[in-house]
Every structure is written in structure tokens, then in C-alpha cells.
Enzyme design. Structure first.
Site, PDB file in Angstrom:
ATOM      1  N   GLU A  80       6.674  63.248 -78.019  1.00  0.00           N
ATOM      2  CA  GLU A  80       7.351  64.697 -77.506  1.00  0.00           C
ATOM      3  C   GLU A  80       7.445  64.337 -75.959  1.00  0.00           C
ATOM      4  O   GLU A  80       6.376  63.880 -75.453  1.00  0.00           O
ATOM      5  CB  GLU A  80       6.376  65.892 -77.746  1.00  0.00           C
ATOM      6  CG  GLU A  80       6.888  67.292 -76.934  1.00  0.00           C
ATOM      7  CD  GLU A  80       5.840  68.287 -77.107  1.00  0.00           C
ATOM      8  OE1 GLU A  80       6.230  69.385 -76.941  1.00  0.00           O
ATOM      9  OE2 GLU A  80       4.756  68.014 -77.223  1.00  0.00           O
TER      10      GLU A  80
ATOM     11  N   LYS B 248      13.098  72.766 -79.737  1.00  0.00           N
ATOM     12  CA  LYS B 248      11.555  73.264 -80.192  1.00  0.00           C
ATOM     13  C   LYS B 248      11.821  74.681 -80.360  1.00  0.00           C
ATOM     14  O   LYS B 248      11.927  75.615 -79.562  1.00  0.00           O
ATOM     15  CB  LYS B 248      10.815  72.792 -79.033  1.00  0.00           C
ATOM     16  CG  LYS B 248       9.246  73.040 -79.541  1.00  0.00           C
ATOM     17  CD  LYS B 248       8.115  72.550 -78.800  1.00  0.00           C
ATOM     18  CE  LYS B 248       6.891  72.808 -78.980  1.00  0.00           C
ATOM     19  NZ  LYS B 248       5.937  72.180 -77.799  1.00  0.00           N
TER      20      LYS B 248
ATOM     21  N   CYS C 197       5.723  69.167 -82.237  1.00  0.00           N
ATOM     22  CA  CYS C 197       4.433  69.627 -81.881  1.00  0.00           C
ATOM     23  C   CYS C 197       4.034  70.924 -82.345  1.00  0.00           C
ATOM     24  O   CYS C 197       3.413  70.961 -83.475  1.00  0.00           O
ATOM     25  CB  CYS C 197       4.120  69.494 -80.165  1.00  0.00           C
ATOM     26  SG  CYS C 197       2.561  69.366 -79.699  1.00  0.00           S
TER      27      CYS C 197
END
Length: 259
Positions: free
Chosen positions: A44, A110, A144
Site C-alpha cells: 500500500e 480503498k 489494508c
């Protein structure tokens, strides 16, 4: 269509808010990979570390780091994926790029911004999952904090590989280990998580633990996962299909839609 997918897991000590240094670091590692690699997976925010300094660091979709990804994909004739800080229409995004060898690409923003670090105050959350078709494999790439939300990752699209690119801190690495394995088992899928190591500019420590799991939760990576490493792992489609056919767990999954 390929029955094997040769993946490269790159776990490094990212240089804080230094895109040029990180691109140089990854260039060296990527150039050393075998010519058999199909997919290269980076962490990331792989050019900066997990920074909220988006105003300074954000790039456009067609910026230096994206074009570097295209160069690496062409060089190794392999797909490259990882996330970057992107600016678009006045907003900032933690955006994952999946770049094909021919330079075409797909993106995923995300979905679950990390409120504990106030990521939600800086970055706009995405709304759509991405399923990538590549060499006969269906791939779902996530980022994540998405790892903590199993409904978002639920295998309703018959994907074969789930990927998490991350900056996951050492103090919660036990959760990282447990959840990566759980996502593989519950979704009857390969699951790969790429984390970083080292200490970032905010003082957070990272111990890596990047790993690949098969659909039964077996760890395919080596023992030492807290140091810099580059590991090439071949995923086996026959193993996946045989296991799914034998156990049939996905046939009993709940039906639902995401809003």
C-alpha cells in the site's frame, strides 16, 4: 488461460515520503526477478509509506509512479499492482492500480479508510469492488484496512485470488496473520497479503509478515517474514479447482448484495 500464476511478493523498508527512492528500490528488486513472473505485488502507498500528507505527495493518474508501473510491467512482461496517493477532481484517493503487461490498467479505491489514523479525513473512500481477469484467473485486489471487513471480501464473484496490499503496523500484526488466513479459508481462494517493514515518519513500526495462503489456509511462504524479502510463489489452479470440487463449501455461501 494459465493453470499456474507465478507471483512475486516484495516486502521492503519503505523510505518515508520519498517516491523517487522507493521507485529506485523497487526497480532494482523487480529487475532481478525471474522471467517466469506473471504478477508483481507491491505494498500500500508503495512510493511514500502510509502518509496523510496528500497535498504534497499526491500524483495524477498518469503521473510518474503510474508510468513507472507501466515500465516495470513492460520490462518483465508481467502485471504489477500496488496503491498510490492520487488526486482527482479535487479529492485524494488511496488508489490501487492493476497494470497489465501491455500498459492497460484497472483501479480500485480503498473502501474502508482507516479512521484510527484519520485517513477518512484526507482520502475519499471508494464504492466499488474490482475483479480483474488476468491469464484465466479472477483476482480481487483490496487494501489494508479492508482486511477487517469480511463482507466486503466475500467471494460472491467466484474469484481465485484475493490480494491485500498494506501498511499494517507491528502492534496489530497478530490480527493481520489471523485475518489473512481466515479470508483464504472462508472464501476458498488463494489469499496474498503484502506488508512493509521498518519505521515510518510517524513513528509506527512494521514487521512485515507478508504471506500467501492457499484455499485451505496453508501458508506457502517461508519462515522468516520480518526482514526484507522477495519471494516468487507459483499458485496452482488445478489444486484450487480440485479442492473446491471436493469440498463444495462455496455452494453453501449466503446470498446477499452490497450497498
Amino acid at each position: 488461460m494459465s493453470k499456474s500464476l507465478n507471483t512475486a511478493l516484495l516486502q521492503v523498508d519503505l523510505k518515508w515520503e520519498d517516491p523517487q527512492a522507493n521507485r529506485s528500490l523497487f526497480s532494482k528488486e523487480i529487475k532481478a526477478l525471474s522471467d517466469e513472473i506473471d504478477l508483481i505485488i507491491l505494498p500500500e502507498m508503495f512510493t511514500t509509506g502510509f502518509s496523510m500528507n496528500a497535498e504534497k505527495l499526491a500524483e495524477r493518474n498518469d503521473g510518474l509512479s503510474f508510468n513507472w508501473m507501466r515500465e516495470m510491467a513492460a520490462l518483465k512482461n508481467a502485471a504489477v499492482t500496488g496503491s498510490l496517493i492520487i488526486t482527482e477532481n479535487g479529492n485524494y484517493y488511496n488508489r490501487l492500480f492493476f497494470v497489465y503487461p501491455d500498459g492497460s490498467y484497472k483501479t480500485y479505491d480503498k473502501r474502508h479508510t482507516f479512521t484510527l489514523a484519520k485517513e477518512d479525513k484526507t482520502y475519499t473512500a471508494g464504492k466499488e469492488r474490482l475483479i480483474v481477469d488476468y491469464k484465466g484467473w479472477r483476482i480481487c485486489p483490496l487494501i489494508c484496512y479492508d482486511l477487517r471487513f469480511p463482507v466486503w471480501a466475500r467471494n460472491t464473484k467466484d474469484y481465485d485470488l484475493l490480494i491485500y496490499v498494506a501498511n499494517w503496523p507491528n502492534k496489530r500484526v497478530a490480527a493481520w496473520d489471523a485475518l489473512l488466513k481466515a479470508r483464504a479459508i472462508e472464501n476458498m481462494s488463494y489469499c496474498i497479503g503484502i506488508n512493509r517493514i521498518g519505521t515510518d515518519g510517524d513513528g509506527y513500526e512494521y514487521s512485515g509478515h507478508s504471506a500467501a495462503y492457499d484455499c485451505l489456509g496453508e501458508n506457502l511462504t517461508g519462515e522468516n517474514r520480518e526482514s526484507p524479502f522477495v519471494e516468487e510463489i507459483s499458485l496452482d489452479k488445478d489444486h484450487l479447482e480440485k479442492t473446491r470440487k471436493q469440498l463444495k463449501f462455496l455452494q453453501d455461501r449466503d446470498e446477499f448484495t452490497l450497498k
